[in-house]
Each structure stands twice: as structure tokens, then as C-alpha cells.
Design an enzyme around this catalytic site. Sequence first.
Site, PDB file in Angstrom:
ATOM      1  N   GLN A  40     -14.498   2.481   1.317  1.00 22.02           N
ATOM      2  CA  GLN A  40     -13.745   2.086   0.119  1.00 22.02           C
ATOM      3  C   GLN A  40     -13.484   3.304  -0.757  1.00 22.02           C
ATOM      4  O   GLN A  40     -14.406   4.081  -1.041  1.00 22.02           O
ATOM      5  CB  GLN A  40     -14.531   1.029  -0.659  1.00 22.02           C
ATOM      6  N   ASP A  79       0.843  -1.197   0.000  1.00 22.73           N
ATOM      7  CA  ASP A  79       0.000   0.000   0.000  1.00 22.73           C
ATOM      8  C   ASP A  79       0.882   1.253   0.000  1.00 22.73           C
ATOM      9  O   ASP A  79       1.882   1.329   0.719  1.00 22.73           O
ATOM     10  CB  ASP A  79      -0.918  -0.006   1.227  1.00 22.73           C
ATOM     11  N   ILE A  80       0.481   2.237  -0.797  1.00 27.02           N
ATOM     12  CA  ILE A  80       1.287   3.450  -0.932  1.00 27.02           C
ATOM     13  C   ILE A  80       1.228   4.318   0.328  1.00 27.02           C
ATOM     14  O   ILE A  80       2.116   5.153   0.554  1.00 27.02           O
ATOM     15  CB  ILE A  80       0.815   4.253  -2.177  1.00 27.02           C
ATOM     16  N   HIS A 109     -10.320  -5.193  -3.217  1.00 30.10           N
ATOM     17  CA  HIS A 109      -8.995  -5.443  -2.672  1.00 30.10           C
ATOM     18  C   HIS A 109      -9.096  -5.871  -1.220  1.00 30.10           C
ATOM     19  O   HIS A 109      -9.988  -5.434  -0.492  1.00 30.10           O
ATOM     20  CB  HIS A 109      -8.093  -4.217  -2.797  1.00 30.10           C
ATOM     21  N   LEU A 110      -8.174  -6.735  -0.817  1.00 31.89           N
ATOM     22  CA  LEU A 110      -8.084  -7.209   0.561  1.00 31.89           C
ATOM     23  C   LEU A 110      -6.835  -6.593   1.172  1.00 31.89           C
ATOM     24  O   LEU A 110      -5.738  -6.734   0.634  1.00 31.89           O
ATOM     25  CB  LEU A 110      -7.987  -8.742   0.609  1.00 31.89           C
ATOM     26  N   HIS A 111      -7.021  -5.888   2.272  1.00 31.48           N
ATOM     27  CA  HIS A 111      -5.885  -5.306   2.989  1.00 31.48           C
ATOM     28  C   HIS A 111      -5.282  -6.364   3.910  1.00 31.48           C
ATOM     29  O   HIS A 111      -6.016  -7.006   4.666  1.00 31.48           O
ATOM     30  CB  HIS A 111      -6.338  -4.142   3.875  1.00 31.48           C
ATOM     31  N   ASN A 151     -12.868  -3.163   2.651  1.00 32.40           N
ATOM     32  CA  ASN A 151     -13.783  -2.036   2.739  1.00 32.40           C
ATOM     33  C   ASN A 151     -14.728  -2.119   1.542  1.00 32.40           C
ATOM     34  O   ASN A 151     -14.289  -2.237   0.398  1.00 32.40           O
ATOM     35  CB  ASN A 151     -13.006  -0.722   2.723  1.00 32.40           C
TER      36      ASN A 151
HETATM   37  P1  5GP Z   1      -9.722   1.434   0.359  1.00 32.83           P
HETATM   38  O1  5GP Z   1      -9.794   2.705   1.148  1.00 32.83           O
HETATM   39  O2  5GP Z   1     -10.394   1.579  -0.977  1.00 32.83           O
HETATM   40  O3  5GP Z   1     -10.149   0.213   1.105  1.00 32.83           O
HETATM   41  O4  5GP Z   1      -8.175   1.181   0.100  1.00 32.83           O
HETATM   42  C1  5GP Z   1      -7.488   1.713  -0.980  1.00 32.83           C
HETATM   43  C2  5GP Z   1      -6.033   1.646  -0.640  1.00 32.83           C
HETATM   44  O5  5GP Z   1      -5.291   1.846  -1.823  1.00 32.83           O
HETATM   45  C3  5GP Z   1      -5.586   2.723   0.359  1.00 32.83           C
HETATM   46  O6  5GP Z   1      -5.032   2.094   1.511  1.00 32.83           O
HETATM   47  C4  5GP Z   1      -4.559   3.515  -0.428  1.00 32.83           C
HETATM   48  O7  5GP Z   1      -3.468   3.947   0.353  1.00 32.83           O
HETATM   49  C5  5GP Z   1      -4.137   2.558  -1.517  1.00 32.83           C
HETATM   50  N1  5GP Z   1      -3.714   3.203  -2.751  1.00 32.83           N
HETATM   51  C6  5GP Z   1      -4.349   4.204  -3.415  1.00 32.83           C
HETATM   52  N2  5GP Z   1      -3.688   4.523  -4.524  1.00 32.83           N
HETATM   53  C7  5GP Z   1      -2.595   3.721  -4.571  1.00 32.83           C
HETATM   54  C8  5GP Z   1      -1.505   3.592  -5.491  1.00 32.83           C
HETATM   55  O8  5GP Z   1      -1.421   4.277  -6.504  1.00 32.83           O
HETATM   56  N3  5GP Z   1      -0.574   2.645  -5.217  1.00 32.83           N
HETATM   57  C9  5GP Z   1      -0.645   1.845  -4.103  1.00 32.83           C
HETATM   58  N4  5GP Z   1       0.314   0.961  -3.933  1.00 32.83           N
HETATM   59  N5  5GP Z   1      -1.657   1.946  -3.218  1.00 32.83           N
HETATM   60  C10 5GP Z   1      -2.613   2.874  -3.444  1.00 32.83           C
END
Ligand code: 5GP
Length: 124
Positions: A104, A41-42, A110-112, A97
Amino acid sequence: MEAACTNNMSETQDTIFGKIIRREIPADIVYEDDLALAFKDINPQAPVHILVIPKEPIPKLADAGDQHQALMGHLLLTVKRVAEQVGLTNGYRVAINNGAYGGQTVCHLHLHILGGRQMKWPPG
Ligand code: 5GP
């Protein structure tokens, strides 16, 4: 930051994760097979924070259907495999999420995997 993944955004659409799958933007990829990709994750929320995604662009868990049963199992087993690979021997959290209230932000399922520290409950 992309807009919240709301219910009316369920149609398949390209996302930042699609670009990562196609290598159009860089990511720190830790695992890949025919069906799934895992990358760091970034914006990590724990010492280890990895995302496991299907290559098929399912927008969110609520959009998965019976045809995805095997893929969903594969994603969970991929989580287990990746967690072992990166040495999360003391446990870890797996989070999905789903949609706006789920928090989300990227509309590609996606699975964290969160690990490397003690997790708290409830997550908030
Ligand atoms: P969500 O909030 O949708 O469950 O999680 C999305 C995740 O994607 C976040 O934790 C966010 O930091 C990560 N993310 C968003 N853009 C990028 C990206 O360009 N590269 C990577 N590696 N992670 C990303």
C-alpha cells in the site's frame, strides 16, 4: 509517490485521495455517492483500473472497525456497480493492498478494480 503506508502511519492523515474527494486536485471520477467515490487510477495496471474509496479517511483495511461494517459492504457493492457501469462483463479483479508488506502506498483505504485483460495468479 507517497511513502509506504506502514503500521505506525495508522493515524488519520490527509492524503492525495483526500484532495481528490475535496476536488483540490483533478481526477477522472466515474462514480460518487454520499459514502464513496470511484475514479480512474493515474497509473493503470490494466485497460480498466479504477479505485473505489470511502469518503471517510480510513487509512487502511486493518484500521477498519465494527463501526465500519455497513461501509465495508457498501464499498464492495460499489465495486460491483462500477464494474457493471464500465462494462466489465468478462470479470475483473478486486484488490486491497494493506500496509507495507501489502504494497500500500496511499494511506487512505481503497479497492482496486482491475479489468479488461486476463488476470494472472499469484499477483506477486
Ligand atoms: P496502493 O499501492 O496504495 O494500493 O494504490 C495506490 C494507487 O493510487 C496506485 O495504483 C496509484 O497509481 C494511484 N494513485 C496515486 N496517486 C494518484 C493520483 O493522484 N490520482 C489517481 N487517480 N491515482 C493515484
